[in-house]
Scaffold this motif. Structure first.
Motif, PDB file in Angstrom:
ATOM      1  N   THR A 164       0.153  -0.633  -0.432  1.00  0.00           N
ATOM      2  CA  THR A 164       1.157   0.018  -0.593  1.00  0.00           C
ATOM      3  C   THR A 164       2.384   0.693   0.017  1.00  0.00           C
ATOM      4  N   GLU A 165       2.455   2.008   0.091  1.00  0.00           N
ATOM      5  CA  GLU A 165       2.119   2.716   1.449  1.00  0.00           C
ATOM      6  C   GLU A 165       3.175   2.073   2.937  1.00  0.00           C
ATOM      7  N   ARG A 194       6.137  -0.073   1.211  1.00  0.00           N
ATOM      8  CA  ARG A 194       7.385   1.254   1.144  1.00  0.00           C
ATOM      9  C   ARG A 194       7.880   1.319   2.306  1.00  0.00           C
ATOM     10  N   ARG A 195       6.910   0.931   3.627  1.00  0.00           N
ATOM     11  CA  ARG A 195       7.686   2.292   4.864  1.00  0.00           C
ATOM     12  C   ARG A 195       8.422   0.481   5.849  1.00  0.00           C
ATOM     13  N   SER A 239       5.204  -6.121   1.851  1.00  0.00           N
ATOM     14  CA  SER A 239       4.661  -6.398   0.830  1.00  0.00           C
ATOM     15  C   SER A 239       3.367  -7.460   2.356  1.00  0.00           C
ATOM     16  N   LEU A 290       7.468  -3.991  -5.982  1.00  0.00           N
ATOM     17  CA  LEU A 290       8.246  -3.232  -5.574  1.00  0.00           C
ATOM     18  C   LEU A 290       9.754  -4.085  -5.218  1.00  0.00           C
ATOM     19  N   ALA A 344       9.022   0.941  -8.464  1.00  0.00           N
ATOM     20  CA  ALA A 344       9.810   0.596  -7.816  1.00  0.00           C
ATOM     21  C   ALA A 344      10.343   1.737  -6.929  1.00  0.00           C
TER      22      ALA A 344
END
Length: 293
Positions: A176-177, A180-181, A185, A241, A293
């Motif tokens: 998940t991290e 986001r970065r 996904s 997300l 999200a």
């Protein structure tokens, strides 16, 4: 029982502390910062200021406890050198805790990961790896279990690749991290590799049972989901997300990329039968629906 807990304010540790307190134990919690000390006090534990590298503090904590639960581990996975430092720090900490307990018959519950068994579910009878990126952890845990011959009721709870709570934690949390970065996904390879998982609240129950009941030198598996395919995990993360889901190079995940790419399902059949442990909380894919999200 008065229990000394390292890593007491982390995702897993906080649930273990709550489980211990709600079952009549008291907790002395290692706290490396003022914020951690406040969190420990708010949870009902007594803080002991110090870090995992403060071996004298660890010895003092173990000396005044009826048992020890070790959960702390460095969170820097940015490079092979950082990971090696985490492993070395933990190994020294476990050696100090173990030596303090020698001859006391008090419990020392430590943590490791479920092993990889090619082509099948791994079981409690399989050895932990002593090579690869985290092989040093396997050596440290083996040394702890060997203390059973020196008057320590040592035991190891093996955690799966994801210990989750409200959509956070473990390898799925790192996915998940990273999503986001990077805006993707991702999953390594074709994504059919399987990761075992457990809800943190269920894992906490097993740590308590191991502390209270486990025989010296025993090993247990905190596995609820035997193996969720990584592409299914990534799919939920991507949907939550609003990101595309696709295969990415394993190097995306740094020094633990090879572990991410490995099929490593696991069983807890022996643990359930011997200790009467039964997971009751949501599985990983359901819990990941809590990602915001």
């Amino acid at each position: 029982m008065r229990v000394f807990v390292t890593g007491a304010t982390g995702l897993i540790g906080s649930t273990v502390v709550a489980e211990l307190l709600s079952n009549g134990h008291t907790v002395l919690a290692l706290a490396r910062s003022d914020a951690s000390a406040r969190a420990a006090e708010a949870a009902g534990a007594e803080p002991l200021r110090g870090a995992l590298a403060d071996l004298d503090v660890l010895r003092a904590g173990a000396a005044q406890a009826d048992g020890v639960v070790h959960l702390a581990f460095g969170n820097d996975f940015s490079s092979p050198e950082a990971l090696a430092r985490n492993v070395a720090e933990e190994s020294a900490a476990l050696a100090a805790l173990g030596e303090e307990l020698v001859g006391s018959n008090r419990p020392l519950v430590t943590v490791s990961g479920t092993p990889h068994a090619p082509g099948r579910l791994s079981t409690e009878a399989d050895p932990v790896p002593t090579d690869g990126p985290v092989g040093g952890r396997g050596l440290a845990v083996t040394a702890v279990l060997d203390l059973a011959a020196r008057g320590v009721r040592s035991t190891a709870v093996r955690l799966p690749r994801t210990v989750h709570n409200e959509g956070a934690g473990g390898f799925a949390g790192l996915l998940t991290e990273t999503a986001r970065r990077t805006g993707v996904s991702g999953y390594p390879g074709d994504g059919t590799q399987r990761w075992p998982a457990v809800h943190a609240l269920d894992a906490a129950v097993l740590f308590r049972l191991a502390l209270e009941e486990a025989e010296a030198g025993s090993v247990w598996h905190a596995v609820a989901d035997e193996g969720d395919q990584v592409r299914d995990i990534a799919a939920v993360i991507g949907r939550r997300l609003g990101l595309p889901v696709e295969s990415v190079p394993e190097q995306t995940y740094g020094p633990i990329g090879p572990i991410f790419a490995t099929d490593q399902p696991s069983s807890s059949a022996h643990t359930r039968q011997a200790l009467g442990w039964e997971p009751k909380h949501p599985g990983l894919l359901e819990d990941l629906e809590n990602i915001k999200a």
